[in-house]
Design a protein around this motif. Structure first.
Motif, short mmCIF file in Angstrom:
data_model
loop_
_atom_site.label_atom_id
_atom_site.label_comp_id
_atom_site.label_asym_id
_atom_site.label_seq_id
_atom_site.Cartn_x
_atom_site.Cartn_y
_atom_site.Cartn_z
N UNK A 190 1.05 2.11 -6.80
CA UNK A 190 0.46 0.77 -6.78
C UNK A 190 0.55 0.18 -8.17
N UNK A 191 0.65 -1.14 -8.24
CA UNK A 191 0.68 -1.80 -9.55
C UNK A 191 -0.31 -2.96 -9.56
N UNK A 192 -0.72 -3.35 -10.77
CA UNK A 192 -1.72 -4.43 -10.88
C UNK A 192 -1.58 -5.12 -12.23
N UNK A 242 18.93 3.42 -5.30
CA UNK A 242 18.11 3.53 -4.08
C UNK A 242 17.27 4.80 -4.19
N UNK A 243 15.97 4.64 -4.34
CA UNK A 243 15.09 5.79 -4.50
C UNK A 243 14.23 5.96 -3.25
N UNK A 260 6.84 -0.40 -4.66
CA UNK A 260 8.11 0.32 -4.61
C UNK A 260 8.37 1.02 -5.94
N UNK A 261 9.36 1.90 -5.93
CA UNK A 261 9.77 2.53 -7.19
C UNK A 261 10.20 1.49 -8.21
N UNK A 262 10.91 0.47 -7.73
CA UNK A 262 11.40 -0.55 -8.67
C UNK A 262 10.24 -1.32 -9.29
#
Lengths: 406, 406
Positions: free
Chosen positions: B22-24, B12-13, B144-146
């Protein structure tokens, strides 16, 4: 164990005057095969040797180092299946018992008896089995080179030998060498067990100089897994039975020829070890040029030859030349990315720090499908060069080594 | 690819104030997954980093090294699937284009933008895909971090993160780190890509000192295959949003606590990389003590941890401790065979250069059946000690790397 796909046929090896071979079953392991090799050597035989640089050498290695200082040999005993390494005083006692048994039987000094053992580490060599094996060998009929080469094997899948001749003092002298691998093979040493016999007459210090030089360009230029054995030993015995005037210096007529013949035998033996590298499916030659020095070139070549990622790419016939870049980069030697050139076989794949214009992978892929793979690297820095031989890293290596003892 | 049997659940971060993820999908490879990670960093963020010692570093590494001299950061872009290494001027152009695109979009200097890439070597990163990916990330919802930890993966089988807190200047500061492996992992560097974020306020030189120190005892103490990447980069970003008085020296209150938290995060991340080592089935801790120095102990520990024969023995659950002797012997460091002691788990197997009296293999065999294996070596020479983490060498490593590009 299936025979390596890189195996070579056993060469026709002539007898060497002054050398008598015998083999026997000492049964160091639960197997029914000969595992003790005995070579009787004529009086006056000189000897030279190179041994592992491991800080944990076997008692056999220590014994040979001490005996080499005297330069004389009358017998060689090789035990397969138990390396006797890391066995403390019990291991030392076993080597002393072997030397004493042989010395008593053939009438020589214990220090004239050279002993080498190969196999599992940490189990003292059983003295009773060794003594019984020696007695059986002494009573046995003469053995062939092929029988001796087979008897010193452990995980090897084929017996390995090489032969050459040279003209010295008007006489043709003959050399025969045998060697065994095939894991725990890395350079910076004399690799594993190799024995070269010649009928040439040559004084021990000169034989040592020739062997050390030949070793540098042969056994010290191969690697299977980057792991250095505790038992690596290469010995050269010269019986003098050819009758040439004994060589004492490289200036003597024929010394060059003998040195070249010795180099040829050592190189062929070293390459044979790679061809029987554990799990090997490809024989790989790594040629590095343009390095700052020969030593630097050799370290870069070994960084490539020892890289698990390069070796697995070759196993997969994958033209992943980026891994060669990685291995050059990690070697810690002078290199300039933007001067680096790489080829696979005859095909240039990268130059000046990037893939060549219009790079076509097809000829590289075709080259990688063969049994013999060549990787060339030009650093573009200087005149240093080196050639190193290795094999690929396959499932076979894992299978052999994940259950070697069982 | 099956998840590593050594995988840990994602921790849990908590969010870090001043960091937006952000990811893409840049689609650097023919896959349908996010492969571009973007982190926006608050104004005033300081940065520190350690990078590969490879002589053939990627242009991303060179870019980061130059930017690190300024100590400021506003954004991080991580590309997965293409390392852009060994691509010459085209690779450099791609990094410059990425930095320029981000700088224009968020209003900062290009040198405030840190770039890292991981994947195949030798193929220039396509600028059009990178730019489209950045645009898509900027328009995306926060991640999220994950999600970020998953997006930076290549052959990794599980996302890896670690978190810790420390009290500085009366305020609780938080650290979150993410990392990816999982081949071409060797120490003597900051390994592969790792990113640690904190809301602590700390000046860049002190952050650099803390990161360099943490790296020495974490990323530089792991190895999967002894191969060092051209792209290894670990960056630490400190946004300062926690509002503590900025730390400037290790004498400041709370600096020790932050350094300890950073060490903890780095160690957990480094161990997670080993847990996802290619083909790993065992997590191996190698503890060396009694060496002449800490540096000597570390080199001996790495010789053991990098030995293919040791690693395959562990894969085979084979108590072949002789291979540990071999690896100590080949390390080239001071060692005395007859003072050497070796243990597996809690069981002493050898002491004073030979197997312990009445050695019983049963408890060692039981220890080797577990997922966590511990090898202890005492050289009996001095006070030097080191701990190194690695994994075993299995068929999985061969399978992954013999056809990685296909």
């Amino acid at each position: 164990m299936e025979t390596s796909p890189l195996a070579l046929p056993f060469p026709a090896c002539p007898p060497i005057a002054g050398v008598e071979l015998r083999v026997a079953r000492a049964r160091y392991k639960a197997w029914d095969r000969c595992d003790l090799t005995f070579a009787a050597l004529a009086e006056g035989t000189t000897v030279a040797g190179v041994t592992t640089k491991s800080k944990c050498p076997s008692p056999e290695v220590e014994w040979c180092r001490a005996a080499l200082t005297l330069g004389r040999a009358r017998a060689l005993v090789v035990n397969a299946g138990n390396s006797n390494a890391f066995t403390g005083h019990r291991g030392r006692a076993a080597v002393e018992a072997i030397a004493a048994r042989v010395a008593g039987a053939i009438g020589c000094q214990p220090s004239d008896v050279f002993v080498a053992s190969t196999g599992v580490i940490g189990v003292p060599l059983p003295i009773d089995k060794a003594e019984a094996g020696i007695d059986a060998a002494l009573a046995a009929a003469p053995a062939s080179w092929e029988e001796a080469a087979a008897t010193i094997m452990t995980t090897d899948t084929f017996p390995k030998a090489a032969t050459a001749t040279a003209v010295v003092d008007g006489r043709t002298v003959t050399l025969v060498g045998i060697v065994k691998g095939s894991g725990m093979i890395a350079p910076d040493m004399a690799t594993m067990l190799g024995f070269v016999f010649t009928d040439a007459a040559i004084e021990a210090p000169l034989l040592q100089a020739m062997l050390s030089s030949a070793n540098e360009a042969s056994f010290s230029c191969i690697t299977v897994d980057g792991d250095t054995s505790t038992s690596d030993t290469v010995l050269a015995f010269a019986t003098g039975a050819a009758g040439n005037a004994p060589l004492t210096s490289m200036d003597d007529a024929g010394a060059d020829a003998l040195a070249a013949a010795l180099q040829q035998v050592c190189t062929e033996l070293a390459q044979a070890v790679v061809r029987d590298g554990e799990g090997a499916s490809k024989f790989v030659t790594v040629e590095v040029e343009g390095a700052e020095s020969d030593a630097s070139a050799r370290r870069i070549a070994l960084s490539i030859a020892n890289s698990p990622l390069v070796k697995t790419a070759i196993a997969g016939e994958d033209a992943n030349w980026g891994r060669v870049v990685m291995a050059v980069g990690k070697a810690g030697e002078p290199a300039e990315r933007d001067r680096l050139a790489i080829r696979f076989g005859a095909t240039q794949v990268a130059r000046d720090g990037l893939a060549v214009e219009g790079y076509d992978e097809a000829p590289v892929a075709a080259h990688l499908k063969g049994r013999e793979v060549e990787i060339g690297v030009d650093l573009g820095l200087g005149e240093g060069r080196a050639t190193v031989w290795t094999c690929d890293l396959t499932h076979g290596y894992i299978s052999i080594n994940a259950d070697y003892r069982s």
